[in-house]
Design an enzyme around this catalytic site. Structure first.
Site, PDB file in Angstrom:
ATOM      1  CG  HIS A  98      -2.020  -0.985   1.168  1.00 39.05           C
ATOM      2  ND1 HIS A  98      -2.866  -1.159   0.097  1.00 39.05           N
ATOM      3  CD2 HIS A  98      -2.395  -1.918   2.082  1.00 39.05           C
ATOM      4  CE1 HIS A  98      -3.716  -2.142   0.344  1.00 39.05           C
ATOM      5  NE2 HIS A  98      -3.446  -2.619   1.541  1.00 39.05           N
ATOM      6  CG  ASP A 135      -2.876  -8.462   1.077  1.00 40.21           C
ATOM      7  OD1 ASP A 135      -2.085  -8.753   1.976  1.00 40.21           O
ATOM      8  OD2 ASP A 135      -3.919  -7.800   1.257  1.00 40.21           O
ATOM      9  CG  HIS A 137      -6.631  -5.375   2.008  1.00 41.39           C
ATOM     10  ND1 HIS A 137      -5.964  -6.015   3.027  1.00 41.39           N
ATOM     11  CD2 HIS A 137      -7.882  -5.130   2.443  1.00 41.39           C
ATOM     12  CE1 HIS A 137      -6.799  -6.142   4.056  1.00 41.39           C
ATOM     13  NE2 HIS A 137      -7.960  -5.621   3.726  1.00 41.39           N
TER      14      HIS A 137
END
Length: 185
Positions: A98, A135, A137
């Site tokens: 991220h 993942d 996300h």
């Protein structure tokens, strides 16, 4: 198989759930008898600057997360180096997918896989990479960093049906031509 790790990853480096005590220990307990643990060292600042802005680096430093974040990025580099010769896994944290060039969220401070890829491009002159980010996300930071780079392809698979998910990943992997396949989890 070799697994890159450092005992510092057991530390609680922040108050968020990603750093909660016991998360890494439970994984380590299961895999330690089956793998060869390889200790990593912190990434150098040149490797971090190849991916992140000075403002971003200063922000991570001001949060008191520089040492653990450099160690995680160094773990990714070490895993990538070993991965040139044999399969390897980096059991590292904080995670990284991220973190973008100039920002971070989701407990990701430096984009570990991007740091490792840029390192391999610079030091080993590898050119083409494929990143499978499975993942739960979406790995928005990795996509942000490599957006527009034709040499780095990224797959963030999605789907609730297991068979369709696996079939989609499998069919994509069949057509990939890359110097290295990297996995982000």
């Amino acid at each position: 198989m070799k697994v890159v790790f450092h005992r510092e990853f057991l530390s609680v480096y922040t108050s968020d759930p990603a750093a909660e005590a016991g998360r890494i220990e439970s994984i380590l307990q299961e895999i330690e008898p089956l793998v060869e643990l390889v200790e990593c060292e912190p990434a150098d600042l040149e490797s971090i600057k190849a991916v992140h802005s000075i403002r971003h680096i200063e922000e991570v430093k001001s949060e008191g997360l520089m040492d653990i974040s450099l160690l995680a990025a160094g773990g990714a580099i070490k895993a990538a180096e070993i991965g040139l010769k044999e399969p390897c896994f980096g059991l590292i944290r904080p995670p990284g997918h991220h973190a973008s060039m100039d920002g971070y969220w989701g407990f990701c401070y430096f984009n570990n896989i991007a740091v490792a890829i840029k390192y391999l491009m610079r030091v080993h002159r590898l050119q083409d990479f494929f990143v499978l980010d499975f993942d739960l996300h979406f790995g928005d930071g990795t996509v942000n960093i490599f957006s527009g780079n034709p040499h780095v392809k990224i797959l963030n698979p999605s789907g609730r049906d297991r068979e369709a998910y696996l079939k989609g990943v499998s069919s994509t992997l069949m057509d990939i031509k890359a110097d290295m396949l990297c996995v982000s989890a």
